[in-house]
Each structure stands twice: as structure tokens, then as C-alpha cells.
Enzyme design. Structure first.
Site, PDB file in Angstrom:
ATOM      1  N   CYS A  27      22.019  14.068  15.060  1.00 45.10           N
ATOM      2  CA  CYS A  27      21.987  14.293  17.402  1.00 45.10           C
ATOM      3  C   CYS A  27      21.438  15.182  17.546  1.00 45.10           C
ATOM      4  O   CYS A  27      20.143  14.807  18.348  1.00 45.10           O
ATOM      5  CB  CYS A  27      23.396  13.973  17.345  1.00 45.10           C
ATOM      6  SG  CYS A  27      23.690  15.965  17.162  1.00 45.10           S
ATOM      7  N   TYR A  28      20.789  16.263  16.748  1.00 44.07           N
ATOM      8  CA  TYR A  28      19.889  16.903  17.291  1.00 44.07           C
ATOM      9  C   TYR A  28      18.424  16.878  17.111  1.00 44.07           C
ATOM     10  O   TYR A  28      17.555  17.773  17.943  1.00 44.07           O
ATOM     11  CB  TYR A  28      20.357  18.798  16.317  1.00 44.07           C
ATOM     12  CG  TYR A  28      21.475  19.325  16.755  1.00 44.07           C
ATOM     13  CD1 TYR A  28      22.164  19.057  18.069  1.00 44.07           C
ATOM     14  CD2 TYR A  28      22.781  18.481  16.065  1.00 44.07           C
ATOM     15  CE1 TYR A  28      23.353  18.881  18.439  1.00 44.07           C
ATOM     16  CE2 TYR A  28      23.746  20.020  15.767  1.00 44.07           C
ATOM     17  CZ  TYR A  28      24.180  19.966  17.203  1.00 44.07           C
ATOM     18  OH  TYR A  28      25.604  19.610  17.108  1.00 44.07           O
ATOM     19  N   HIS A  43      25.317   9.033  17.364  1.00 46.03           N
ATOM     20  CA  HIS A  43      23.729   9.529  16.758  1.00 46.03           C
ATOM     21  C   HIS A  43      22.901   7.789  16.381  1.00 46.03           C
ATOM     22  O   HIS A  43      21.778   8.328  15.810  1.00 46.03           O
ATOM     23  CB  HIS A  43      24.160   9.609  15.117  1.00 46.03           C
ATOM     24  CG  HIS A  43      25.012  11.149  15.266  1.00 46.03           C
ATOM     25  ND1 HIS A  43      26.916  11.025  15.437  1.00 46.03           N
ATOM     26  CD2 HIS A  43      25.199  12.457  15.220  1.00 46.03           C
ATOM     27  CE1 HIS A  43      27.039  12.383  14.988  1.00 46.03           C
ATOM     28  NE2 HIS A  43      26.390  13.018  15.086  1.00 46.03           N
ATOM     29  N   ASP A  73      27.179   5.868  13.716  1.00 47.55           N
ATOM     30  CA  ASP A  73      27.997   5.217  14.612  1.00 47.55           C
ATOM     31  C   ASP A  73      26.627   5.378  16.383  1.00 47.55           C
ATOM     32  O   ASP A  73      25.939   5.716  15.681  1.00 47.55           O
ATOM     33  CB  ASP A  73      28.448   6.552  15.255  1.00 47.55           C
ATOM     34  CG  ASP A  73      28.446   7.836  16.024  1.00 47.55           C
ATOM     35  OD1 ASP A  73      27.696   8.557  17.093  1.00 47.55           O
ATOM     36  OD2 ASP A  73      28.641   8.610  14.830  1.00 47.55           O
ATOM     37  N   ASP A  89      21.679  17.642  11.473  1.00 52.72           N
ATOM     38  CA  ASP A  89      22.301  16.695  11.770  1.00 52.72           C
ATOM     39  C   ASP A  89      21.724  16.169  13.162  1.00 52.72           C
ATOM     40  O   ASP A  89      21.229  16.186  13.565  1.00 52.72           O
ATOM     41  CB  ASP A  89      23.859  17.369  12.971  1.00 52.72           C
ATOM     42  CG  ASP A  89      24.379  16.273  13.164  1.00 52.72           C
ATOM     43  OD1 ASP A  89      24.163  15.334  14.044  1.00 52.72           O
ATOM     44  OD2 ASP A  89      24.972  16.773  13.528  1.00 52.72           O
ATOM     45  N   LYS A 123      23.774  26.410  11.034  1.00 49.27           N
ATOM     46  CA  LYS A 123      24.771  25.261  10.876  1.00 49.27           C
ATOM     47  C   LYS A 123      24.013  24.179  10.212  1.00 49.27           C
ATOM     48  O   LYS A 123      22.256  25.371  10.359  1.00 49.27           O
ATOM     49  CB  LYS A 123      25.056  24.871  12.235  1.00 49.27           C
ATOM     50  CG  LYS A 123      26.234  26.044  13.308  1.00 49.27           C
ATOM     51  CD  LYS A 123      27.239  26.297  12.898  1.00 49.27           C
ATOM     52  CE  LYS A 123      28.653  25.092  12.277  1.00 49.27           C
ATOM     53  NZ  LYS A 123      29.751  25.041  13.296  1.00 49.27           N
ATOM     54  N   ASP A 145      24.525  11.427  11.260  1.00 50.06           N
ATOM     55  CA  ASP A 145      24.410  12.385  11.319  1.00 50.06           C
ATOM     56  C   ASP A 145      23.824  13.431  10.272  1.00 50.06           C
ATOM     57  O   ASP A 145      22.152  13.928   9.780  1.00 50.06           O
ATOM     58  CB  ASP A 145      26.042  13.409  11.645  1.00 50.06           C
ATOM     59  CG  ASP A 145      26.502  15.544  11.151  1.00 50.06           C
ATOM     60  OD1 ASP A 145      25.114  15.537  10.621  1.00 50.06           O
ATOM     61  OD2 ASP A 145      27.338  15.430  11.303  1.00 50.06           O
ATOM     62  N   HIS A 159      23.071  26.408  21.786  1.00 45.93           N
ATOM     63  CA  HIS A 159      23.370  25.725  21.501  1.00 45.93           C
ATOM     64  C   HIS A 159      22.064  24.528  22.259  1.00 45.93           C
ATOM     65  O   HIS A 159      21.850  24.588  23.181  1.00 45.93           O
ATOM     66  CB  HIS A 159      24.973  25.180  21.366  1.00 45.93           C
ATOM     67  CG  HIS A 159      25.268  23.828  20.677  1.00 45.93           C
ATOM     68  ND1 HIS A 159      24.763  22.409  21.395  1.00 45.93           N
ATOM     69  CD2 HIS A 159      25.906  24.183  19.732  1.00 45.93           C
ATOM     70  CE1 HIS A 159      25.224  21.695  20.298  1.00 45.93           C
ATOM     71  NE2 HIS A 159      26.025  22.766  19.185  1.00 45.93           N
ATOM     72  N   ARG A 201      23.166  25.255  16.298  1.00 47.82           N
ATOM     73  CA  ARG A 201      22.778  26.532  16.147  1.00 47.82           C
ATOM     74  C   ARG A 201      22.531  27.604  15.141  1.00 47.82           C
ATOM     75  O   ARG A 201      22.692  26.280  13.627  1.00 47.82           O
ATOM     76  CB  ARG A 201      24.016  27.055  17.061  1.00 47.82           C
ATOM     77  CG  ARG A 201      25.051  26.500  16.152  1.00 47.82           C
ATOM     78  CD  ARG A 201      26.373  26.435  17.259  1.00 47.82           C
ATOM     79  NE  ARG A 201      27.826  25.688  16.581  1.00 47.82           N
ATOM     80  CZ  ARG A 201      28.746  25.629  16.928  1.00 47.82           C
ATOM     81  NH1 ARG A 201      28.882  27.235  17.490  1.00 47.82           N
ATOM     82  NH2 ARG A 201      29.671  24.885  17.109  1.00 47.82           N
TER      83      ARG A 201
END
Ligand code: FPP
Ligand code: K
Ligand code: ZN
Length: 448
Positions: free
Chosen positions: A303-304, A366, A363, A301, A298, A356, A247, A295
Site C-alpha cells: 500500500c505504500y 492493497h 484485498d 508493504d 518497519k 501487502d 508516517h 516508516r
């Protein structure tokens, strides 16, 4: 729009169409993936009406993000008492996001110091609130906030002696660290522990009452890189603990921990399968979205942008090796333009803050990690082993590798000056120069 302008605004085909090759097998994941691509396409292809830069990409809506983060943070009063274990994270994400946007963070100094004083546990470590148990995540978030906003007088509020004793109890017999007494042992624990040891210049010898010391281990680092090595999975990414799924968030923690313990090209190459890691990281970036997923199978997003995007500075330094010369002519191992487009087109919420993906609300978490990812895309971070001389007082406990990073702006991204964020440290994720200053101060103090 005249012809020259429309040419300038042309979005490359890669970001304008559904993927050409799609697996025939229809699953819940493949349906969600197709829906996410459809959700992002109008933002990527310029059908939404935002003010654009000369590359035809929406501008960074700086004022809106500053306002959003200010209200998210609320008023951090000097006598503020935290009641919520998540509060140190809210503070860290907000002030870091504001810092990346170029906002002066000094005004938060008194509030953060008061927080440390309230939440520092008498037996060591920092809790999420007064009277709570100390935890590695809240200690990590609080210390990063302190280092980001504080000068030397602010740093003195940390009790380094009890911190060292408490950390000794988190060290496990198999080399790793738990997040708190009796808590889970994972890659976050390894990362937070070595960040604290190096920032505060704590002795690397284990305290005598540490269970690992009683077993016979000498130092906090005994068996730690080997433990991290066991977290790399058959996919090439890194998992929370041996035997679980690779992850992005844990991969960043594991790489960050290795890069605190030594040079990236020594530690990553020695303890991980670098080819498999590069292959796994590369597969996390999608087209047409341009953004990153955490991952396999998925969704992208924002945040990645940091958890995966932030891995690249460390991995590129490992691939490059000890010689940092001639670097700027080399192509990047990842698509910095794609991530920049995802962040500026899809992750910016209309009324400020980052998110995201377009269907989600913004938020603090993120916002912070999208902006950190933008900083990762806009900068080349260079590990320069000659940056610190052997007689430099910053040597302290010897964990000096993370203080050898410099940066150069990466030019080939669709950004103007106004879309650029401040360079942030690739391992500590605080403004470049702040971790170095804190370390220098604590190393100059000698003992506790
Ligand atoms: C999965 O969520 C997310 C995780 C398993 C990782 C969370 C961990 C962090 C954010 C790291 C914290 C770091 C420190 C330094 C303490 P999900 O299943 O909702 O998301 P996904 O579908 O994108 O995997
Ligand atoms: K997610
Ligand atoms: Zn997320």
C-alpha cells in the site's frame, strides 16, 4: 531457454541477495525485516513460475485483478443502502483499481449516485451509511468515486451548500481540521477538506457559524499550511499531527494538501524542509525488496507503493521548480524499477488481487494502492503552471493548482505495454482529466 533469452531474463544482482551491511543489534524489528527479505527473494529472483514479460518480470495479471475487484465490490445495485461505514472506501478502492486496469467505470454511475443520495447528511457532509454522522474520510472517498464514474448530471447530487456549512464546523482554531464533530484532528482532515473545497469549488470564506470564524479567521485556509508545517518531524517525514511519528500515509496527505493550496515548488519549499523530506522518503525504499515501507524500521508493504510512491510526483515537482522544460532528460529521485519489480513480483496474488507482501492475502485497499503506485512508477507527472489562463472559468475559488498536472510515460521501467496501468491524478487519485472536468462544471455554476 537459449543464451540470448537467459541474458534478457537476468535479474540484476541488487534484487537477488540479502543486504551486505546489516546492523549487529538483533531486535524484534530486525528479525522481522530479515524474514520479510527472505520471503520476497524467491519472487524477486524469478524462482516462482509466472508468465514473464521480455524483461523477465512477471506480467501484470490484469484479468485476475479485474475479477478479484469485481467480486470484492459485489453488485452495487442502484437502490443499494449502505449499512457499513467502511463501504465508501470499498467502493472507491474497487472502482479505482478497475479504472487503473482500464475497465470502463460508467456502469457504476447510478449506484454511486444512489449512495450519495442515501448517505448525504441533512446538515452537510457524507456519512458511511444512511443515518450515520458525516465524516471527512467517507465524504472524500464517496466524492472521488462520484467524480471517477460520473458525468455532469451525476455531480448534481452533491449538496454543496450544506457541505460548505458542515466543513466550517470541522475547521479548528489552530488552523487544522477534525475528521468529524469532536473527532481527531490530523493530516487526513487537512487533505480531505482542501480536496473537497477545490473539487466542488466551494467558497473559501468560512461560514459565520464556524468556530474559527467566530474567533476571527477569515478563510478555510487560514493557518492551514502553518499547521501542516508543524507536522514535519525531526526525521523529515510528516506525522498525523504535531509531535507524533512520521508516517507515509500522513506524508502523502500533507503534501497533497499543500499541492491543492498552491504550486508544489511554492508550497512544499516554503512550508517544509525539502532536503529532510527527500532524505526521509528515500530511506523508505528497501533493497533487495524494491518496495516501500511506511516508516523507519518497519516492513515493505504494497500500500505504500502509493502513500510513499505517490509523494514523489509532488516532491519531484517541488525540486524541479517553476520550469517544467527539459524535464525528461533528468534522472528520477527514486528507484522506479525497484518499486515496479516489487509490485509485479511480490504484490500480485496468484489468483488475482494485490497484497501487502507475499505472506498476506489480497484485498481492495492493497489492490488499489499497489496499482496507484505502479501508475506513479510508470509516469512522470509534470506540474505546468501555464496550463490554465488567468481568464479561464475554472479559476473559481482560486484553488486551481491541482488542475495543472500532465503526464508523460516513464520509459525506463521493466514493463511492456500490457503491464501499463492508466495514468491517475497525482493529487486526487482519480483518472487524469476527471477531477478537472468536475471542477470545471462546478466553477461554471457560480454560487451554490
Ligand atoms: C499504520 O499502520 C498506518 C497508519 C498509522 C496510517 C493509516 C492512514 C491512512 C491509510 C491514510 C488515510 C488517508 C485518507 C486520505 C483518509 P501499521 O502500524 O499497521 O503499519 P506500518 O507498520 O506499516 O506503519
Ligand atoms: K502495514
Ligand atoms: Zn498495507
Amino acid at each position: 531457454m537459449d543464451e540470448a533469452q537467459s541474458l534478457m531474463f537476468e535479474v540484476p544482482w541488487l534484487f537477488k541477495r540479502m543486504p551486505d551491511i546489516v546492523d549487529d543489534l538483533k531486535t524484534e524489528s530486525s528479525v522481522m525485516q530479515a524474514a520479510t527479505t527472505r520471503e520476497c527473494l524467491p519472487y524477486l529472483s524469478g524462482q516462482k513460475n509466472f508468465e514473464r514479460n521480455s524483461y523477465g518480470v512477471p506480467k501484470l495479471r490484469r484479468e485476475g485483478h479485474v475479477e478479484f475487484l469485481q467480486s470484492w465490490l459485489g453488485d452495487l445495485e442502484p437502490d443499494f443502502v449502505s449499512l457499513d461505514a467502511g463501504r465508501p472506501w470499498i467502493v472507491y478502492w474497487s472502482i479505482s483499481g478497475l479504472g487503473m486496469l482500464g475497465y470502463d467505470m460508467k456502469q457504476f454511475k447510478d449506484g454511486v449516485v444512489a449512495n450519495v443520495e442515501q448517505c448525504q447528511h441533512p446538515e452537510g457532509g457524507i456519512a458511511g451509511g444512511f443515518g450515520h454522522a458525516a465524516h471527512l474520510a467517507t465524504t472524500y472517498a464517496t466524492l472521488l468515486s462520484l467524480v471517477s464514474v460520473g458525468d455532469e448530471s451525476a455531480l448534481d447530487c452533491v449538496n454543496r451548500k450544506t457541505m460548505w456549512q458542515w466543513l466550517g464546523k470541522m475547521k479548528q482554531l489552530d488552523g487544522g481540521f477534525t475528521m468529524c464533530h469532536g473527532g481527531e484532528e490530523d493530516a487526513r482532515g487537512a487533505f480531505c477538506a482542501v480536496i473537497i473545497l477545490s473539487l466542488l469549488n466551494l467558497p473559501l470564506e468560512l461560514p459565520s457559524d464556524s468556530p474559527a470564524r467566530v474567533k476571527g479567521d477569515e478563510t478555510f485556509l487560514t493557518g492551514l499550511p502553518e499547521w501542516i508545517s508543524r507536522c514535519q518531524t525531526y526525521e523529515g517525514g510528516i506525522s498525523a499531527s504535531p509531535g507524533t511519528e512520521a508516517h507515509g500515509a500522513y506524508t502523502f496527505c500533507a503534501l497533497g494538501a499543500l499541492c491543492v493550496m498552491g504550486a508544489p515548488y511554492e508550497m512544499i519549499n516554503r512550508y517544509l524542509d525539502l532536503d529532510a523530506l527527500v532524505s526521509w522518503l528515500t530511506s523508505r525504499q528497501y533493497a533487495p525488496e524494491g518496495g516501500l515501507a511506511g516508516r523507519a524500521n518497519k516492513l515493505v508493504d504494497g500500500c505504500y507503493s502509493h502513500w510513499i510512491g505517490g509523494c514523489w510526483a509532488l516532491v519531484e515537482a517541488a525540486v524541479r521548480g517553476p520550469d517544467s522544460d527539459g524535464l525528461l532528460g533528468q534522472p528520477s529521485l527514486w528507484h522506479r524499477e525497484g518499486l515496479t519489480r516489487y509490485i509485479l513480483c511480490c504484490a500480485q496474488a496468484d489468483k488475482g488481487g494485490l497484497r501487502d507482501k507475499p505472506s498476506k492475502h489480497p484485498d481492495g485497499y492493497h489492490s488499489c494502492y499497489n496499482l496507484a503506485g505502479l501508475s506513479a512508477a510508470q509516469n512522470v507527472y509534470i506540474f505546468d503552471r501555464s496550463l490554465i489562463g488567468t481568464d479561464d472559468p475554472i479559476q473559481g475559488n482560486g484553488l486551481t493548482a491541482p488542475f495543472k498536472w500532465t503526464n508523460q510515460p516513464f520509459i525506463d521501467v521493466p514493463c511492456e505495454e500490457g503491464d501499463r496501468v492508466s495514468p491517475y491524478h497525482p493529487v486526487f487519485v482519480v483518472p487524469l482529466g476527471k477531477a478537472e472536468a468536475a471542477r470545471r462544471y462546478f466553477a461554471s455554476k457560480g454560487g451554490f
